[in-house]
Scaffold this active site. Structure first.
Site, PDB file in Angstrom:
ATOM      1  N   ASN A  38       0.828  -1.193   0.000  1.00 35.32           N
ATOM      2  CA  ASN A  38       0.000   0.000   0.000  1.00 35.32           C
ATOM      3  C   ASN A  38       0.875   1.260   0.000  1.00 35.32           C
ATOM      4  O   ASN A  38       2.014   1.222  -0.432  1.00 35.32           O
ATOM      5  CB  ASN A  38      -1.007  -0.010   1.152  1.00 35.32           C
ATOM      6  CG  ASN A  38      -2.355   0.585   0.714  1.00 35.32           C
ATOM      7  OD1 ASN A  38      -2.418   1.717   0.255  1.00 35.32           O
ATOM      8  ND2 ASN A  38      -3.409  -0.192   0.864  1.00 35.32           N
ATOM      9  N   ARG A  39       0.362   2.376   0.517  1.00 35.35           N
ATOM     10  CA  ARG A  39       0.968   3.683   0.282  1.00 35.35           C
ATOM     11  C   ARG A  39       1.687   4.243   1.508  1.00 35.35           C
ATOM     12  O   ARG A  39       1.274   4.020   2.643  1.00 35.35           O
ATOM     13  CB  ARG A  39      -0.107   4.668  -0.177  1.00 35.35           C
ATOM     14  CG  ARG A  39      -0.691   4.314  -1.538  1.00 35.35           C
ATOM     15  CD  ARG A  39      -1.910   5.155  -1.874  1.00 35.35           C
ATOM     16  NE  ARG A  39      -2.375   4.865  -3.234  1.00 35.35           N
ATOM     17  CZ  ARG A  39      -3.201   3.866  -3.540  1.00 35.35           C
ATOM     18  NH1 ARG A  39      -3.659   3.063  -2.592  1.00 35.35           N
ATOM     19  NH2 ARG A  39      -3.570   3.656  -4.786  1.00 35.35           N
ATOM     20  N   HIS A  62       3.390   0.182  -2.790  1.00 32.53           N
ATOM     21  CA  HIS A  62       3.779  -1.229  -2.923  1.00 32.53           C
ATOM     22  C   HIS A  62       5.285  -1.449  -3.048  1.00 32.53           C
ATOM     23  O   HIS A  62       5.753  -2.254  -3.854  1.00 32.53           O
ATOM     24  CB  HIS A  62       3.058  -1.864  -4.101  1.00 32.53           C
ATOM     25  CG  HIS A  62       1.582  -2.054  -3.900  1.00 32.53           C
ATOM     26  ND1 HIS A  62       1.023  -2.178  -2.644  1.00 32.53           N
ATOM     27  CD2 HIS A  62       0.550  -2.147  -4.781  1.00 32.53           C
ATOM     28  CE1 HIS A  62      -0.286  -2.338  -2.770  1.00 32.53           C
ATOM     29  NE2 HIS A  62      -0.598  -2.331  -4.042  1.00 32.53           N
ATOM     30  N   HIS A  70      -1.147  -9.827  -3.830  1.00 36.68           N
ATOM     31  CA  HIS A  70      -2.036  -8.945  -4.606  1.00 36.68           C
ATOM     32  C   HIS A  70      -2.783  -9.729  -5.699  1.00 36.68           C
ATOM     33  O   HIS A  70      -2.801  -9.313  -6.853  1.00 36.68           O
ATOM     34  CB  HIS A  70      -1.226  -7.809  -5.223  1.00 36.68           C
ATOM     35  CG  HIS A  70      -2.005  -6.565  -5.503  1.00 36.68           C
ATOM     36  ND1 HIS A  70      -3.023  -6.516  -6.426  1.00 36.68           N
ATOM     37  CD2 HIS A  70      -1.924  -5.316  -4.972  1.00 36.68           C
ATOM     38  CE1 HIS A  70      -3.517  -5.298  -6.480  1.00 36.68           C
ATOM     39  NE2 HIS A  70      -2.867  -4.539  -5.586  1.00 36.68           N
ATOM     40  N   THR A  71      -3.401 -10.821  -5.328  1.00 39.13           N
ATOM     41  CA  THR A  71      -4.183 -11.598  -6.294  1.00 39.13           C
ATOM     42  C   THR A  71      -5.511 -10.913  -6.595  1.00 39.13           C
ATOM     43  O   THR A  71      -6.177 -10.396  -5.700  1.00 39.13           O
ATOM     44  CB  THR A  71      -4.429 -13.012  -5.754  1.00 39.13           C
ATOM     45  OG1 THR A  71      -3.186 -13.721  -5.733  1.00 39.13           O
ATOM     46  CG2 THR A  71      -5.415 -13.785  -6.605  1.00 39.13           C
ATOM     47  N   TYR A  72      -5.879 -10.927  -7.877  1.00 32.55           N
ATOM     48  CA  TYR A  72      -7.190 -10.455  -8.316  1.00 32.55           C
ATOM     49  C   TYR A  72      -8.086 -11.675  -8.534  1.00 32.55           C
ATOM     50  O   TYR A  72      -7.711 -12.608  -9.248  1.00 32.55           O
ATOM     51  CB  TYR A  72      -7.094  -9.713  -9.648  1.00 32.55           C
ATOM     52  CG  TYR A  72      -6.415  -8.375  -9.640  1.00 32.55           C
ATOM     53  CD1 TYR A  72      -7.124  -7.221  -9.963  1.00 32.55           C
ATOM     54  CD2 TYR A  72      -5.058  -8.245  -9.370  1.00 32.55           C
ATOM     55  CE1 TYR A  72      -6.505  -5.978 -10.012  1.00 32.55           C
ATOM     56  CE2 TYR A  72      -4.430  -7.004  -9.410  1.00 32.55           C
ATOM     57  CZ  TYR A  72      -5.161  -5.880  -9.737  1.00 32.55           C
ATOM     58  OH  TYR A  72      -4.541  -4.660  -9.785  1.00 32.55           O
ATOM     59  N   ASP A 124     -11.374   1.216  -3.378  1.00 35.51           N
ATOM     60  CA  ASP A 124      -9.931   1.073  -3.199  1.00 35.51           C
ATOM     61  C   ASP A 124      -9.587   1.665  -1.837  1.00 35.51           C
ATOM     62  O   ASP A 124      -8.983   2.726  -1.739  1.00 35.51           O
ATOM     63  CB  ASP A 124      -9.158   1.768  -4.310  1.00 35.51           C
ATOM     64  CG  ASP A 124      -7.664   1.422  -4.298  1.00 35.51           C
ATOM     65  OD1 ASP A 124      -7.274   0.532  -3.511  1.00 35.51           O
ATOM     66  OD2 ASP A 124      -6.901   2.045  -5.062  1.00 35.51           O
ATOM     67  N   GLU A 148      -6.547  -7.541  -0.152  1.00 38.95           N
ATOM     68  CA  GLU A 148      -5.162  -7.521   0.310  1.00 38.95           C
ATOM     69  C   GLU A 148      -5.137  -7.417   1.839  1.00 38.95           C
ATOM     70  O   GLU A 148      -5.459  -6.375   2.395  1.00 38.95           O
ATOM     71  CB  GLU A 148      -4.431  -6.336  -0.307  1.00 38.95           C
ATOM     72  CG  GLU A 148      -4.476  -6.297  -1.831  1.00 38.95           C
ATOM     73  CD  GLU A 148      -4.294  -4.893  -2.357  1.00 38.95           C
ATOM     74  OE1 GLU A 148      -3.237  -4.277  -2.070  1.00 38.95           O
ATOM     75  OE2 GLU A 148      -5.206  -4.391  -3.040  1.00 38.95           O
TER      76      GLU A 148
END
Length: 387
Positions: A120-121, A146, A216-218, A288, A352
């Site tokens: 993340n940020r 990330h 980070h799987t979609y 998000d 996540e």
């Protein structure tokens, strides 16, 4: 240091540990062939050989994992009719991952990848630790995302086969992407006969640092390349979330989800409120955000998702304090997936498990500081089943 970096948690093995939250899903029984692991050459990245490992549960679930980025390339699971499909987004070739899965290439979709050092940020790529200011690369709206320009998703990990899975190891040297300390990270992937993929993360350091690892799987439970996920239902065990400013940095507030589009305490279709006129949805162009989980510290169900059409159900169990739900808002029709189909907006969603974004700059958030002599340790599991 609190228990978040030292607690050893065990995943429940009974049926209660497998049921999906809110949907009453049923995971595969622990019968049939034993789990297996196989290996094949997949290409080269930065002059290093990359291998693809296949984990099979013996109950219809098969996962392919790359030594490059620790990426979950495919995850095949049966639906209620016994039809198997890949339910995660990814690319068909290593060249695609190298060219399109990184921020330098303007992509940064991070399909299936391990994320570090900091998931993340971090605001403006800056944080202070023990009175010293550190700067890490800025790569997202003036912030660091990330892990920076070259994160763990772009590294070739050392892989050892273990019973039912893999152990991946990586050493990040002192100063890597601006982070202090030599960090030794280990991630295990294990697949059991209950069709449950468990990810265990550990890390140690020789200097005080910050660390926040995730995958980070979609997901698209109707099958990769099948279209958007708006009709798939989601439940998150969280009464609060962390609102953000216009650059997606938390304000520091822990806001209630009640009465907002972010209330997923009951199973709700992902698309039901995604077009509501809410400032937070406008900032992220969809979902998000980080949800503040109700029961951090123990490996418990945190979220579940369900595809009404095929009956596949996913349960996410974690001991982490936060969960970032991302609805694939920036999939723009320029990426071709493993099935040869183009990915468009919300063709997948990510869940996540993590510490909160920008925690190093928010003393009130759970700490992400890791010191010498301590071990960062956390576990997340993805259990697949059907109704």
């Amino acid at each position: 240091m609190g228990t978040r970096f030292s607690r050893r948690t065990a995943l429940a093995t009974g049926a209660a540990g497998l049921a999906t939250v809110g949907f009453g899903g049923v995971s595969a029984a622990a019968t049939g062939k034993p789990p297996s692991v196989s290996k094949e050459y997949f290409g080269q990245a930065d002059g290093e050989a990359v291998y693809r490992y296949t984990l099979e549960s013996g109950r219809g679930m098969r996962v392919r994992i790359l030594s490059y980025g620790g990426i979950i390339q495919t995850l095949e699971a049966p639906d209620r009719h016994g039809h198997t499909a890949n339910v995660v987004l990814g690319f068909p070739t290593l060249a695609d991952y190298v060219a399109k899965n990184s921020p330098q290439a303007g992509g940064g979709v991070y399909f299936g990848a391990l994320i570090g050092r900091y998931a993340n940020r971090i605001a403006k790529g800056t944080f202070t630790l023990d009175g010293k200011v550190y700067h890490v690369p800025v790569n997202n709206n003036g912030n660091s995302l990330h892990g920076g320009l070259v994160g763990f998703n772009q590294k070739v990990w050392d892989v050892t086969e273990i019973r039912g899975g893999l152990r991946l190891s990586l050493t990040s040297p002192d100063g890597d992407q601006g982070y202090p300390g030599t960090l030794h990270a280990t991630v295990t992937y294990t697949l059991d006969q209950h069709n449950r993929l468990t990810i265990g993360y550990t890390a140690t350091t020789d200097k005080p640092t910050v660390v926040n690892l995730t995958n980070h799987t979609y997901w698209n439970l109707a099958g990769e390349g099948s279209g958007d996920v708006y009709d798939q239902k989601l439940q998150i065990g969280a009464a609060r979330y962390t609102p953000t400013d216009g650059t997606q940095i938390p304000t520091g507030q822990l806001a209630p989800v009640h009465g907002t589009p972010f209330d997923f305490r009951a199973p709700t279709a992902i698309g039901a409120r995604i077009r509501d006129h809410d400032p937070q949805l406008l900032i992220g162009q969809g979902y998000d955000l980080n949800w503040v989980l109700d029961h951090p510290g123990s490996l418990l169900p945190a979220a579940s998702a369900f595809d009404p059409a095929g009956g596949r159900a996913l349960t996410v169990l974690t001991d982490q304090p936060g969960l970032q739900f991302y609805s694939g808002n920036f999939l723009d029709g320029t990426l071709v997936g493993t099935s040869g189909k183009v990915y468009r907006q919300s063709d997948g969603f990510a869940l996540e498990t993590q510490h909160f974004p920008d925690s190093p700059n928010h003393p009130s958030f759970p700490s992400t500081v890791l010191r010498p002599g301590q071990t960062y340790r956390t576990t997340t599991a993805f259990a697949l089943g059907v109704l």
